[in-house]
Design a protein around this motif. Sequence first.
Motif, PDB file in Angstrom:
ATOM      1  N   ALA A  27       0.841  -1.119  -0.123  1.00 46.01           N
ATOM      2  CA  ALA A  27      -0.005  -0.055   0.136  1.00 46.01           C
ATOM      3  C   ALA A  27       0.998   1.157  -0.044  1.00 46.01           C
ATOM      4  CB  ALA A  27      -0.938   0.080   1.242  1.00 46.01           C
ATOM      5  N   ALA A  28       2.027   1.110   0.696  1.00 47.89           N
ATOM      6  CA  ALA A  28       2.620   2.335   0.744  1.00 47.89           C
ATOM      7  C   ALA A  28       3.509   2.543  -0.519  1.00 47.89           C
ATOM      8  CB  ALA A  28       3.896   2.163   1.830  1.00 47.89           C
ATOM      9  N   GLU A  29       3.812   1.694  -1.252  1.00 48.49           N
ATOM     10  CA  GLU A  29       4.577   1.516  -2.535  1.00 48.49           C
ATOM     11  C   GLU A  29       3.495   1.938  -3.510  1.00 48.49           C
ATOM     12  OE1 GLU A  29       5.769  -2.112  -3.802  1.00 48.49           O
ATOM     13  OE2 GLU A  29       7.354  -2.433  -2.259  1.00 48.49           O
ATOM     14  N   LEU A  30       2.384   1.907  -3.557  1.00 47.22           N
ATOM     15  CA  LEU A  30       1.225   2.349  -4.201  1.00 47.22           C
ATOM     16  C   LEU A  30       1.069   3.816  -4.244  1.00 47.22           C
ATOM     17  CD1 LEU A  30      -1.308  -0.474  -4.213  1.00 47.22           C
ATOM     18  CD2 LEU A  30       0.225   0.030  -6.152  1.00 47.22           C
ATOM     19  N   VAL A  31       1.028   4.335  -2.827  1.00 44.15           N
ATOM     20  CA  VAL A  31       0.872   5.629  -2.633  1.00 44.15           C
ATOM     21  C   VAL A  31       1.952   6.498  -3.045  1.00 44.15           C
ATOM     22  CG1 VAL A  31       0.710   7.420  -0.799  1.00 44.15           C
ATOM     23  CG2 VAL A  31      -0.694   5.153  -0.769  1.00 44.15           C
ATOM     24  N   GLN A  32       3.094   5.992  -2.872  1.00 40.35           N
ATOM     25  CA  GLN A  32       4.443   6.569  -3.065  1.00 40.35           C
ATOM     26  C   GLN A  32       4.482   6.682  -4.947  1.00 40.35           C
ATOM     27  OE1 GLN A  32       8.073   4.669  -2.340  1.00 40.35           O
ATOM     28  NE2 GLN A  32       9.464   6.377  -2.959  1.00 40.35           N
ATOM     29  N   SER A  33       3.959   5.849  -5.542  1.00 37.26           N
ATOM     30  CA  SER A  33       4.047   5.615  -7.046  1.00 37.26           C
ATOM     31  C   SER A  33       2.928   6.718  -7.361  1.00 37.26           C
ATOM     32  CB  SER A  33       3.741   4.454  -7.695  1.00 37.26           C
ATOM     33  OG  SER A  33       2.560   3.966  -7.338  1.00 37.26           O
ATOM     34  N   GLY A  34       1.704   6.609  -6.866  1.00 38.63           N
ATOM     35  CA  GLY A  34       0.810   7.788  -7.069  1.00 38.63           C
ATOM     36  C   GLY A  34       1.163   9.225  -7.100  1.00 38.63           C
ATOM     37  N   PHE A  35       1.890   9.393  -5.833  1.00 37.26           N
ATOM     38  CA  PHE A  35       2.482  10.680  -5.517  1.00 37.26           C
ATOM     39  C   PHE A  35       3.531  11.257  -6.697  1.00 37.26           C
ATOM     40  CE2 PHE A  35       0.858  10.975  -1.285  1.00 37.26           C
ATOM     41  CZ  PHE A  35      -0.270  11.777  -1.290  1.00 37.26           C
ATOM     42  N   GLY A  37       3.773  10.248  -9.618  1.00 35.99           N
ATOM     43  CA  GLY A  37       3.049  10.354 -10.938  1.00 35.99           C
ATOM     44  C   GLY A  37       2.428  11.763 -11.111  1.00 35.99           C
ATOM     45  N   ILE A  38       1.920  12.211  -9.728  1.00 35.88           N
ATOM     46  CA  ILE A  38       1.397  13.535  -9.578  1.00 35.88           C
ATOM     47  C   ILE A  38       2.290  14.555  -9.768  1.00 35.88           C
ATOM     48  CG2 ILE A  38       0.242  15.091  -8.034  1.00 35.88           C
ATOM     49  CD1 ILE A  38      -1.395  12.890  -7.043  1.00 35.88           C
ATOM     50  N   SER A  39       3.622  14.315  -9.174  1.00 35.48           N
ATOM     51  CA  SER A  39       4.634  15.097  -9.241  1.00 35.48           C
ATOM     52  C   SER A  39       5.080  15.297 -10.826  1.00 35.48           C
ATOM     53  CB  SER A  39       5.855  14.664  -8.342  1.00 35.48           C
ATOM     54  OG  SER A  39       7.014  15.286  -8.453  1.00 35.48           O
ATOM     55  N   ALA A  41       3.623  14.988 -13.362  1.00 37.68           N
ATOM     56  CA  ALA A  41       2.489  15.592 -14.143  1.00 37.68           C
ATOM     57  C   ALA A  41       2.744  17.062 -13.782  1.00 37.68           C
ATOM     58  CB  ALA A  41       1.249  15.199 -13.846  1.00 37.68           C
ATOM     59  N   ALA A  42       2.949  17.225 -12.752  1.00 35.64           N
ATOM     60  CA  ALA A  42       3.078  18.816 -12.325  1.00 35.64           C
ATOM     61  C   ALA A  42       4.283  19.483 -13.032  1.00 35.64           C
ATOM     62  CB  ALA A  42       3.085  18.799 -11.017  1.00 35.64           C
ATOM     63  N   LYS A  43       5.541  18.639 -13.120  1.00 34.23           N
ATOM     64  CA  LYS A  43       6.611  19.148 -13.692  1.00 34.23           C
ATOM     65  C   LYS A  43       6.526  19.396 -15.117  1.00 34.23           C
ATOM     66  CE  LYS A  43       9.978  16.894 -10.517  1.00 34.23           C
ATOM     67  NZ  LYS A  43      10.805  15.869 -10.369  1.00 34.23           N
ATOM     68  N   ALA A  44       5.691  18.234 -15.947  1.00 32.82           N
ATOM     69  CA  ALA A  44       5.360  18.420 -17.218  1.00 32.82           C
ATOM     70  C   ALA A  44       4.672  19.736 -17.445  1.00 32.82           C
ATOM     71  CB  ALA A  44       4.722  17.099 -17.751  1.00 32.82           C
ATOM     72  N   ILE A  45       3.703  19.778 -16.667  1.00 32.29           N
ATOM     73  CA  ILE A  45       2.850  21.216 -16.940  1.00 32.29           C
ATOM     74  C   ILE A  45       3.752  22.387 -16.866  1.00 32.29           C
ATOM     75  CG2 ILE A  45       0.940  22.446 -15.893  1.00 32.29           C
ATOM     76  CD1 ILE A  45      -0.540  19.546 -15.531  1.00 32.29           C
ATOM     77  N   GLY A  46       4.377  22.322 -15.798  1.00 35.65           N
ATOM     78  CA  GLY A  46       5.246  23.718 -15.559  1.00 35.65           C
ATOM     79  C   GLY A  46       6.168  23.746 -16.839  1.00 35.65           C
ATOM     80  N   GLN A  47       6.742  22.706 -17.235  1.00 39.78           N
ATOM     81  CA  GLN A  47       7.529  22.912 -18.570  1.00 39.78           C
ATOM     82  C   GLN A  47       7.039  23.507 -19.744  1.00 39.78           C
ATOM     83  OE1 GLN A  47       9.518  19.191 -19.048  1.00 39.78           O
ATOM     84  NE2 GLN A  47      11.291  19.321 -17.255  1.00 39.78           N
ATOM     85  N   PHE A  48       5.707  22.965 -19.826  1.00 41.12           N
ATOM     86  CA  PHE A  48       4.653  23.186 -21.102  1.00 41.12           C
ATOM     87  C   PHE A  48       4.586  24.731 -20.814  1.00 41.12           C
ATOM     88  CE2 PHE A  48       0.390  23.988 -22.650  1.00 41.12           C
ATOM     89  CZ  PHE A  48       0.674  23.718 -23.828  1.00 41.12           C
TER      90      PHE A  48
END
Length: 54
Positions: A27-35, A37-39, A41-48
Amino acid sequence: MAQARKVGMYVLVIFVGYTIIHSPARAAELVQSGFEGISEAAKAIGQFMTGLIK
């Protein structure tokens, strides 16, 4: 429709609770991978947005 949403939320909460109790490490691994992924995505939006400004 509201009833289906309520049932879906109950099923989701029960599933998450079961997963946390049954295998907390996974469960901790899933939460970490989710965060991560969000991170990413935020970096990609910032670069865009930065690319649009330049």
